[in-house]
Motif scaffolding. Structure first.
Motif, PDB file in Angstrom:
ATOM      1  N   VAL A   8      37.020  -8.743 106.298  1.00  0.00           N
ATOM      2  CA  VAL A   8      36.300  -9.224 105.128  1.00  0.00           C
ATOM      3  C   VAL A   8      35.380 -10.384 105.531  1.00  0.00           C
ATOM      4  N   SER A  11      31.262  -9.987 108.168  1.00  0.00           N
ATOM      5  CA  SER A  11      30.386  -9.044 107.480  1.00  0.00           C
ATOM      6  C   SER A  11      29.376  -8.458 108.467  1.00  0.00           C
ATOM      7  N   LEU A  35      42.404  -0.387 104.020  1.00  0.00           N
ATOM      8  CA  LEU A  35      41.792  -0.251 102.700  1.00  0.00           C
ATOM      9  C   LEU A  35      42.733  -0.653 101.570  1.00  0.00           C
ATOM     10  N   ARG A  62      33.765  -0.759 105.985  1.00  0.00           N
ATOM     11  CA  ARG A  62      33.368  -1.928 105.195  1.00  0.00           C
ATOM     12  C   ARG A  62      32.593  -1.550 103.942  1.00  0.00           C
ATOM     13  N   ARG A  63      32.076  -0.319 103.920  1.00  0.00           N
ATOM     14  CA  ARG A  63      31.312   0.114 102.735  1.00  0.00           C
ATOM     15  C   ARG A  63      32.204   0.805 101.709  1.00  0.00           C
ATOM     16  N   ILE A  64      33.495   0.881 101.984  1.00  0.00           N
ATOM     17  CA  ILE A  64      34.446   1.510 101.058  1.00  0.00           C
ATOM     18  C   ILE A  64      35.150   0.422 100.256  1.00  0.00           C
ATOM     19  N   LYS A  65      35.318   0.682  98.956  1.00  0.00           N
ATOM     20  CA  LYS A  65      35.965  -0.313  98.114  1.00  0.00           C
ATOM     21  C   LYS A  65      37.480  -0.299  98.375  1.00  0.00           C
ATOM     22  N   PRO A  66      38.048  -1.436  98.774  1.00  0.00           N
ATOM     23  CA  PRO A  66      39.494  -1.453  99.036  1.00  0.00           C
ATOM     24  C   PRO A  66      40.287  -1.092  97.781  1.00  0.00           C
ATOM     25  N   GLU A  68      40.682   1.668  96.295  1.00  0.00           N
ATOM     26  CA  GLU A  68      40.102   2.699  95.423  1.00  0.00           C
ATOM     27  C   GLU A  68      40.246   4.082  96.066  1.00  0.00           C
ATOM     28  N   ASP A  71      37.153   6.531  96.156  1.00  0.00           N
ATOM     29  CA  ASP A  71      35.850   6.095  96.668  1.00  0.00           C
ATOM     30  C   ASP A  71      35.149   7.277  97.353  1.00  0.00           C
ATOM     31  N   ASN A 232      25.913   4.723  98.905  1.00  0.00           N
ATOM     32  CA  ASN A 232      26.732   3.609  99.412  1.00  0.00           C
ATOM     33  C   ASN A 232      26.814   3.589 100.937  1.00  0.00           C
ATOM     34  N   ASP A 235      23.914   0.881 103.627  1.00  0.00           N
ATOM     35  CA  ASP A 235      23.970  -0.557 103.342  1.00  0.00           C
ATOM     36  C   ASP A 235      22.828  -1.273 104.086  1.00  0.00           C
TER      37      ASP A 235
END
Ligand SMILES: *Cc1c(COP(=O)(O)O)cnc(C)c1O
Ligand code: SF4
Length: 337
Positions: A8, A11, A35, A62-66, A68, A71, A232, A235
């Motif tokens: 996190v 970046s 995740l 990193r482009r995946i929502k933790p 979820e 996703d 998504n 990025d």
């Protein structure tokens, strides 16, 4: 592996693409952990990964929502129990690649162009991939067969374009790729070299200066066809690596696969086209999923696909609407729907 808490903070990736690939996540545990997905979901994902292992870069994760589970990027890389179900009409070689093999990594199906299986490896394992069962390792180009492959191509004056595919041709080092390009560029009738690659999407650092400069030095037309399925995925790191390439004279196109639960909404496809254009890329094909064992849960019906593309056409300028196609064995082109 880098723990999630670290990721996190990180970046920006400072790793080379080789390091990024070497540090890919490969097990269900690593993925769930990274995740922050519930540990109970592990029983759902075990199985499929034994047939076709998990492989994904941290940059993509990193482009995946933790937390979820639905996703749209996660769905492309996470094995599920459905992969092990046998669906009627789904085979292991749905597009007839075995009959199109010409030796030394060459696949020929269409007039004027041949495809070279440059390497069997990919930097990501997409769950819907038709290559999951295919014996690419045995049929890919080896360094020692480059001259034979080029000899075969040179002997057919109707071939004007060579498509480097795989696997992913950008999994090969710049040095090895340069050897291949040198050999191809000495074939008199060739006009275009095309690369089919997902690497710039999953490891943006792959488009390094040495690679881009070598491509620009080519006397031939260079076309790069990317593979992105969802906005998504694009990025700002991806955008930053594509933009200079787009401005350099290399033609950038994109092919997507229409996937249930990933991009089977008009809004998503519309946003994807816009986002690609912002990155300097034009949409090329939208493929119906190939009917390979283990991918039936991604299938969108032809009716629904036609509706989606027609709605898309009423919202976008023509140059941002991809061609909806299916690959049918024995046909002289990708078949429009
Ligand atoms: C898809 C494919 C091509 C490329 O087809 P285009 O319509 O030119 O993009 C070429 N050769 C093979 C074997 C293919 O599968
Ligand atoms: S990158 Fe392409 S070839 Fe590789 S697993 Fe994904 S879809 Fe298949």
């Amino acid at each position: 592996m880098i723990p999630a808490s670290n990721a996190v903070v990180h970046s920006e990736s400072t790793l080379s693409w080789q390091q990024e690939i070497a540090q890919s996540l490969r097990t269900p545990d690593e993925l769930l952990n990274y995740l922050q997905l519930p540990a109970e979901s592990i029983h759902e994902i075990t199985g499929g990964h034994r047939q076709f292992p998990i492989r994904v870069t941290e940059s993509y994760l990193r482009r995946i929502k933790p937390g979820e589970p639905n996703d749209p990027l996660l769905r492309q890389i996470l094995p599920t129990v459905e992969e092990l179900e046998l669906a009627p009409g789904y085979g292991v070689d749905p597009v007839g690649d075995c009959t199109a093999l010409r030796g030394n990594g060459i696949l020929q199906k269409y007039h004027g162009r041949v495809l070279l299986i440059t390497t069997p490896s990919c930097g990501i394992h997409c769950r819907y991939c038709f290559r999951r069962h295919y014996p690419y390792r045995e049929h890919s180009l080896s360094s020692s067969s480059i001259s034979e492959a080029c000899g075969w191509i040179a002997s057919d004056p109707t071939i004007h374009e060579v498509i480097l595919s795989g696997g992913d041709p950008l999994m090969v080092s710049n040095q090895r790729l340069a050897l291949l390009l040198n050999a191809l560029e000495s074939i008199p009738q060739l006009e275009t070299i095309r690369l089919h690659t997902r690497m710039p999407i999953i490891a943006p650092s792959r488009l390094d200066v040495i690679l881009v400069e070598r491509l620009l030095r080519s006397p031939l037309n260079i076309v790069m066809v990317l593979h992105s399925n969802h906005p998504n995925e694009l990025d700002h790191h991806v955008e930053r690596s594509l933009k200079p390439v787009a401005g350099s004279g290399i033609i950038l196109l994109n092919q997507s696969v229409l996937l249930k639960g990933v991009n089977d909404q008009t809004d998503t496809l519309e946003a994807l086209s816009h986002r690609l254009f912002e990155c300097g890329v034009l949409p090329y094909y939208l493929h119906m999923v190939d009917r390979v064992q283990g991918s039936h849960h991604f299938e969108v019906t032809e009716d629904r696909a036609s509706q989606l593309i027609s709605k898309l056409g009423s919202r976008l300028p023509g140059y941002l609407v991809p061609r909806l196609v299916r690959e049918i064995e024995g046909e002289p082109r990708k078949t429009p729907i």
